[in-house]
Write a protein that holds these residues in place. Structure first.
Motif, short mmCIF file in Angstrom:
data_model
loop_
_atom_site.label_atom_id
_atom_site.label_comp_id
_atom_site.label_asym_id
_atom_site.label_seq_id
_atom_site.Cartn_x
_atom_site.Cartn_y
_atom_site.Cartn_z
N TYR A 1 -11.23 11.02 93.93
CA TYR A 1 -10.89 11.20 95.36
C TYR A 1 -11.19 12.56 95.68
O TYR A 1 -10.89 13.62 94.70
CB TYR A 1 -9.55 10.95 95.84
CG TYR A 1 -9.43 9.27 95.66
CD1 TYR A 1 -10.21 8.45 96.46
CD2 TYR A 1 -8.42 8.81 94.85
CE1 TYR A 1 -9.91 7.01 96.21
CE2 TYR A 1 -7.96 7.26 94.56
CZ TYR A 1 -8.85 6.52 95.39
OH TYR A 1 -8.54 5.09 95.32
N ASN A 2 -11.35 13.13 96.63
CA ASN A 2 -11.58 14.42 97.19
C ASN A 2 -10.44 14.87 98.03
O ASN A 2 -10.68 15.33 99.38
CB ASN A 2 -12.90 14.73 97.77
CG ASN A 2 -13.01 16.28 98.18
OD1 ASN A 2 -12.57 16.99 97.26
ND2 ASN A 2 -13.91 16.33 98.96
N LEU A 3 -9.26 14.86 97.42
CA LEU A 3 -7.92 15.10 98.22
C LEU A 3 -7.22 16.31 97.48
O LEU A 3 -7.49 16.43 96.38
CB LEU A 3 -7.20 13.95 98.33
CG LEU A 3 -7.53 12.75 99.36
CD1 LEU A 3 -6.76 11.57 98.98
CD2 LEU A 3 -7.59 13.37 100.54
N PRO A 4 -6.43 17.10 98.37
CA PRO A 4 -5.60 18.01 97.70
C PRO A 4 -4.67 17.43 96.82
O PRO A 4 -4.32 16.46 96.62
CB PRO A 4 -4.83 18.76 98.74
CG PRO A 4 -5.15 18.00 100.00
CD PRO A 4 -6.30 16.98 99.69
N TYR A 5 -4.54 18.19 95.73
CA TYR A 5 -3.45 17.78 94.65
C TYR A 5 -2.60 19.05 94.13
O TYR A 5 -2.87 20.09 94.35
CB TYR A 5 -4.32 17.13 93.35
CG TYR A 5 -5.10 17.94 92.86
CD1 TYR A 5 -6.46 18.05 93.12
CD2 TYR A 5 -5.01 18.68 91.74
CE1 TYR A 5 -7.47 18.74 92.58
CE2 TYR A 5 -5.92 19.74 91.05
CZ TYR A 5 -7.13 19.48 91.62
OH TYR A 5 -8.23 20.33 90.90
N PHE A 6 -1.40 18.48 93.66
CA PHE A 6 -0.45 19.67 93.24
C PHE A 6 -0.57 19.81 91.93
O PHE A 6 -1.29 20.56 91.04
CB PHE A 6 1.08 19.09 93.52
CG PHE A 6 2.10 20.00 93.04
CD1 PHE A 6 2.01 21.42 93.24
CD2 PHE A 6 3.03 19.29 92.30
CE1 PHE A 6 3.14 21.87 92.57
CE2 PHE A 6 3.86 20.15 91.98
CZ PHE A 6 4.06 21.38 91.82
N ARG A 7 0.33 19.02 90.91
CA ARG A 7 0.32 19.35 89.43
C ARG A 7 -0.63 18.28 88.53
O ARG A 7 -0.38 18.27 87.63
CB ARG A 7 1.51 19.54 89.05
CG ARG A 7 2.34 18.42 88.96
CD ARG A 7 3.32 18.37 87.60
NE ARG A 7 4.59 18.80 88.24
CZ ARG A 7 5.68 18.70 87.32
NH1 ARG A 7 5.77 18.54 86.08
NH2 ARG A 7 6.97 19.09 87.66
N GLU A 8 -1.13 17.18 89.13
CA GLU A 8 -1.55 16.18 88.66
C GLU A 8 -2.76 15.93 89.40
O GLU A 8 -2.90 15.90 90.63
CB GLU A 8 -0.59 14.84 88.80
CG GLU A 8 0.65 14.82 87.97
CD GLU A 8 1.54 13.74 88.25
OE1 GLU A 8 2.15 13.35 87.02
OE2 GLU A 8 1.40 12.79 88.86
N GLU B 1 -11.20 7.06 100.85
CA GLU B 1 -10.86 8.42 100.59
C GLU B 1 -9.70 8.62 99.71
O GLU B 1 -9.21 9.59 99.40
CB GLU B 1 -10.75 8.90 101.86
CG GLU B 1 -12.20 9.59 102.76
CD GLU B 1 -12.62 8.32 103.29
OE1 GLU B 1 -12.21 7.72 104.24
OE2 GLU B 1 -13.96 8.11 103.18
N GLY B 2 -9.06 7.62 99.58
CA GLY B 2 -7.70 7.75 98.74
C GLY B 2 -6.53 7.97 99.64
O GLY B 2 -5.51 8.27 99.11
N ASN B 3 -6.62 7.82 101.00
CA ASN B 3 -5.49 7.70 101.86
C ASN B 3 -5.10 6.16 101.92
O ASN B 3 -5.53 5.41 101.85
CB ASN B 3 -6.05 8.49 103.33
CG ASN B 3 -6.36 9.83 102.98
OD1 ASN B 3 -5.50 10.72 102.61
ND2 ASN B 3 -7.58 10.21 103.44
N ILE B 4 -3.92 6.52 102.86
CA ILE B 4 -3.05 5.00 103.01
C ILE B 4 -4.31 4.19 104.09
O ILE B 4 -4.48 4.74 105.03
CB ILE B 4 -1.81 5.25 103.59
CG1 ILE B 4 -0.71 5.88 102.65
CG2 ILE B 4 -1.40 3.93 104.39
CD1 ILE B 4 0.40 6.25 103.20
N ASP B 5 -4.31 2.99 103.58
CA ASP B 5 -5.41 2.08 104.42
C ASP B 5 -4.70 1.71 105.87
O ASP B 5 -3.94 0.66 105.61
CB ASP B 5 -5.88 0.95 103.68
CG ASP B 5 -7.03 0.29 104.50
OD1 ASP B 5 -7.18 0.57 105.57
OD2 ASP B 5 -7.74 -0.42 103.71
#
Lengths: 497, 445
Positions: free
Chosen positions: B380-387, B188-192
């Protein structure tokens, strides 16, 4: 006696200029919540909201309560506070330069890379080294690169057991600290009665564990290590490398080169020797030069040139890696490049000559004052800096080097480096640079003479100084004790509650 | 120009008082064999010539206006208000040295104290030092601090981080002889976390470093679990940040950060091809951590008469006193860029910062929507800020896309590890984004 008065504004902290409302503007937060889950959105932020004129007045008032080299002589030893040519600041503030992203492809930056490449060429010429990296952001950062190169060199040659770095007891504090960060043991070499590296002690310290030696030449007493060729030979004979701390290059630029003395690695302080402004503590720049056989150990990327193109070479076989996210403090490097071209080869040599003349003249003016003694090598000319001791004055009057330094502030004169090098008691380490005139030096000597006389006639005035600065003598210990400290405003608020 | 004030007569007078006939006599202790007898072959230019010479060289650069630059990864194009440039040209700040003499350097120290205090709020940390060289070296020093403070023997760093920053960490860790392990991201793109749980229980973990947002621009959803993990192993949680995200994002303390590092450049400092930058270094209120901090700290103190004053505090940590037992070798830092950031933050204020931060958030989402409609996909389907990041193959292979975009005058992001990362900055207007998209349309056809 003195007409100098520093500005004294009762300027509150930026936090005290307005009432702080820590809540976030609702409409903006609402907009943000369209893109971010609520749980990631911050609730409060304690930062003042002020108008532009309030902010400008605040910082201009602060600036008025700060001494700088454009205001007067700033003779901190080993700091080379020379004049910073103004055109360098302007040329290095080109909007087209300020906006270059470090990931912009190098083929679109041929002009900038050419300048940096040329700068490395000039630095090589001045130091007698073969290859330079511009990556280190400060002198100590350069030292760190230097000792890492020593470490890697021995690793590659299967000699990782070499874990000792020799450093004279008169060395700058960054030397042992840098060596330690690179995992070395520090072996301190005492100074001999002349204030130079004690050759017998050096001999005794050398062994197959010697990784290298860090040396400043001239040393921090302002004395040229006249045995340098022999020192380098001895260190090389046991398999060690010689590292040159370039903080004192302003003594010899154009006159003698570390590369010709037997040094393998050199760092320079562009914010000292090459006239870039020091910005209240930084940014500086600490390029490192090496002899050709050490090129493969330099940090990557290396600014290189081939087939008419400048490029970032990431392919150095035994590189120590990177010490900075990108390529160094470019705006400082550009200023130094401008400084070098404004002076030219001849101007660089002349600057060193005048720096040394000024230093010896000021020493001549003050060395025989009552209360002053000159430790080490009495009949020998100093280089760009010298160290006197105020120990006799302290014994006679109780007035310390610190007291005299603080009293100098009352004359609008910046004191020298004090209590350094550690081998001199009540040390006064003075580096006038070439940027001051004989009359400046005379004024400085006169002030020192007057203060010393005052120490004998009215010691309390000296001991309670400064009197003409924004504030009186600071109690530094109070701010460092866990019970009374307040390193940030939020800590202060908690303390006051 | 003449940078040397002594006149010929003054030089002669000083020489005669010193009893010498020539300047060379001042250098007679330098062995003849190491005297440099040649002249340095460096031309001398006057101000006018230098300006022209430099201008000619710089004209060989290709200039990309910031609205056409979508690069980030640790430093970002920023609009610098005139006030910031104006204050920085104050020679009292620009040409002063480290404030070794507190009484005559109160102005600079107050400005640095304000920098530390403003950053402390932004980061929600209690102590912030007055600057490190850059984000990379600050993160490296934070890892070294964790080893000193915990007596641990290994540190954990992300496998996915910008290659240049990772190289700095590796160099510092190798130098100090500290072992490290790289932890991966999960699907998911989180820390494993399952990877972390497998780290040998016998190893004493000194610290775990994570970035927020991470290399690909994402806010990992299990930062708090990573913090909990490392705390359970008696290590420190170190978080690296883009400070311009924090006016709107929860501070890293919310996830248990003990140390926060980051890059202060976006707070009002120019890019300058990557330097000078501003290494941010903050810790929570814990004397053990504070005493192990690298770098200078300005503190509020008092004069002997009880008046408010500023001074460099806790100097016994530093190299000029402690030598090889110092917490770091850092001496010169990036003080002036810290002053710039203090002015920048003060000028924008809380409201200005929150607005700017939200604008970046909004525009990055606008851009991605535009890209998505052209077949681009995020890994990934995660929140992002400016990148945010794009996969490397859809709808076109990234390398060729980037090359084509340069020809059209755009620097459309970069690949810093496994994906193509695109960064927004405040110069990006709706019009700028539309311009980008129409160029992309031309490339992908």
């Amino acid at each position: 006696m003195t007409g100098f008065r520093q500005a004294k504004w009762d300027e509150p902290l930026i936090y005290e200029l307005s009432k702080i409302d820590p809540s976030l503007p609702e409409d903006v937060v609402k907009e943000a919540s369209r893109y971010l889950p609520e749980k990631y959105i911050r609730k409060t932020l304690s930062i003042p909201d002020l108008s532009e004129p309030e902010v400008v007045r605040h910082f201009i008032r602060l600036s008025q309560m700060n001494f700088s080299v454009d205001l007067g002589m700033y003779p901190l030893g080993s700091c080379t506070m020379k004049y910073n040519p103004k055109i360098c600041d302007y040329l290095a503030s080109e909007p087209s330069l300020m906006n270059i992203h470090p990931l912009q492809p190098e083929e679109t930056l041929q002009g900038l890379l050419e300048i940096l490449y040329e700068l490395k060429k000039y630095l090589s010429m001045i130091t007698g080294m073969d290859f330079f990296t511009l990556q280190p952001a400060a002198g100590a950062h350069g030292e760190y690169v230097g000792v890492l190169i020593i470490k890697k060199y021995h690793e590659v040659h299967g000699e990782s057991h070499r874990d000792e770095i020799l450093i004279p007891d008169s060395a700058h504090g960054t030397n042992p600290a840098s060596a330690k960060m690179a995992g070395f043991k520090v072996i301190e070499i005492p100074s001999d009665p002349d204030g130079l590296v004690d050759m017998d002690a050096l001999e005794a310290a050398l062994s197959d564990k010697t990784a290298g030696m860090m040396l400043t030449n001239p040393n921090t007493l302002g004395l040229f290590e006249k045995n340098i060729v022999e020192i380098a030979k001895k260190v090389h004979e046991v398999g060690g490398l010689m590292y040159y701390d370039g903080a004192n290059l302003n003594a010899i630029a154009g006159l003698a080169r570390p590369g010709d003395m037997g040094f393998d690695i050199v760092h320079l302080n562009l914010h000292k020797s090459f006239g870039t402004p020091h910005g209240g503590g930084g940014p500086g720049s600490g390029p490192v030069g090496v002899k050709s056989y050490l090129k493969e150990f330099l940090p990557i990327p290396y600014i290189d040139h081939e087939d008419g193109m400048y490029f970032l070479n990431w392919d150095l076989k035994n590189s120590i890696g990177k010490v900075h996210g990108y390529y160094g403090n470019i705006s400082v490097l550009l200023r130094a490049y401008c400084y070098i071209l404004l002076n030219g080869g001849e101007g660089i040599r002349k600057a060193s000559e005048q720096a040394v003349l000024n230093s010896n003249y000021l020493l001549w003016r003050i060395k025989d004052l009552r209360g002053v003694s000159l430790p080490y090598s009495k009949g020998v000319f100093r280089k760009h800096e010298f160290v006197i001791s105020l120990e006799p004055l302290k014994e006679d009057t109780g007035v310390t080097a610190k007291d005299v330094a603080k009293r100098l502030l009352d004359y609008g004169l910046h004191p020298p480096t004090i209590y350094f090098p550690l081998i001199v008691k009540e040390a006064f380490m003075i580096e006038p640079t070439e940027s001051v005139s004989k009359s400046d030096l005379d004024r400085y000597a006169d002030a020192l003479k007057a203060i010393i006389e005052e120490a004998y006639s009215d010691p309390d005035t000296v001991r309670s100084s400064p009197h003409n600065t924004k504030i009186g003598r600071v109690d530094e210990a109070y701010g460092s004790r866990p019970k009374t400290m307040a390193p940030t405003y939020r800590w202060l608020l908690e303390k006051e509650e | 120009m003449n940078f040397i004030p002594n006149t010929k007569d003054e030089v002669m007078e000083m020489m005669s008082l010193l009893g010498i006939d020539s300047i060379e006599e001042l250098f007679k202790d330098i062995p003849r064999e190491v005297l440099f007898k040649e002249a340095l072959d460096i031309p001398r230019l006057n101000e006018f010539e230098l300006t022209r010479y430099l201008g000619e060289k710089l004209s060989k650069n290709q200039f990309f206006p910031p609205e056409k630059v979508f690069l980030g990864g640790g430093v970002w194009p920023v609009y610098i208000p005139a006030v910031v440039k104006y204050i920085l040209m104050r020679t009292e700040f620009l040409t002063s040295y480290t404030p070794y003499q507190a009484e005559i350097s109160q102005g600079l120290m107050q400005a640095l104290y304000e920098y530390q205090s403003l950053l402390a709020e932004l980061l929600d940390m209690d102590v912030v030092n007055s600057s490190m060289y850059d984000w990379s070296s600050a993160a490296a020093e934070a890892l070294l601090l964790s080893v000193r403070a915990t007596k641990g023997d290994i540190v954990l760093i992300p496998q996915d981080m910008p290659y240049y920053r990772k190289m700095v960490l590796k160099t510092y860790l190798w130098g100090a002889g500290v072992e490290y392990m790289e932890y991966p991201l999960d699907e998911e793109g989180n820390i494993d976390i399952s990877f972390l749980n497998k780290v040998d229980g016998g190893r004493r973990i000194a610290g775990l470093y994570a970035e927020y947002p991470n290399i690909y621009g994402y806010i990992m959803e299990n930062l708090d679990e990573a913090g909990e993990y490392v705390h359970n192993r008696n290590g420190l949680f170190i978080v690296g940040v883009d400070p311009l995200s924090l006016p709107i994002l929860k501070p890293p303390s919310a996830y248990g950060a003990d140390i926060v590092v980051g890059e202060g450049q976006p707070l009002g400092n120019p890019l300058f091809f990557g330097g000078p930058l501003l290494g941010i270094f903050g810790v929570r209120r814990d004397m053990k951590l504070i005493r192990e901090m690298p770098g200078r700290i300005i503190g509020l103190t008092k004069t002997v008469d009880g008046e408010r004053a500023f001074a460099m505090i806790l100097q016994t940590r530093e190299q000029h006193i402690r030598r090889e037992r110092a917490t770091s070798n850092i001496c010169s830092n990036e003080a002036l860029t810290a002053v710039a950031s203090a002015v920048y933050i003060s000028l924008l204020g809380k409201n200005g910062l929150v607005k700017l931060s939200t604008k970046l958030l909004k525009y990055s989402h606008m851009l991605y929507e535009m890209l998505a409609s052209h077949g681009f996909e995020q890994p990934y389907n995660l929140p992002y800020f400016r990148e945010f990041s794009l996969t490397l193959d859809k709808p076109i292979e990234t390398k060729s896309l980037l090359r084509h975009m340069i020809n059209k005058g755009f620097l459309f992001g970069a690949v810093l590890a496994r994906y193509h990362t695109v960064s927004l900055n405040e110069h990006h207007s709706q019009q700028a984004l539309e311009g980008l998209i129409s160029s992309i349309e031309e490339v992908i056809g």
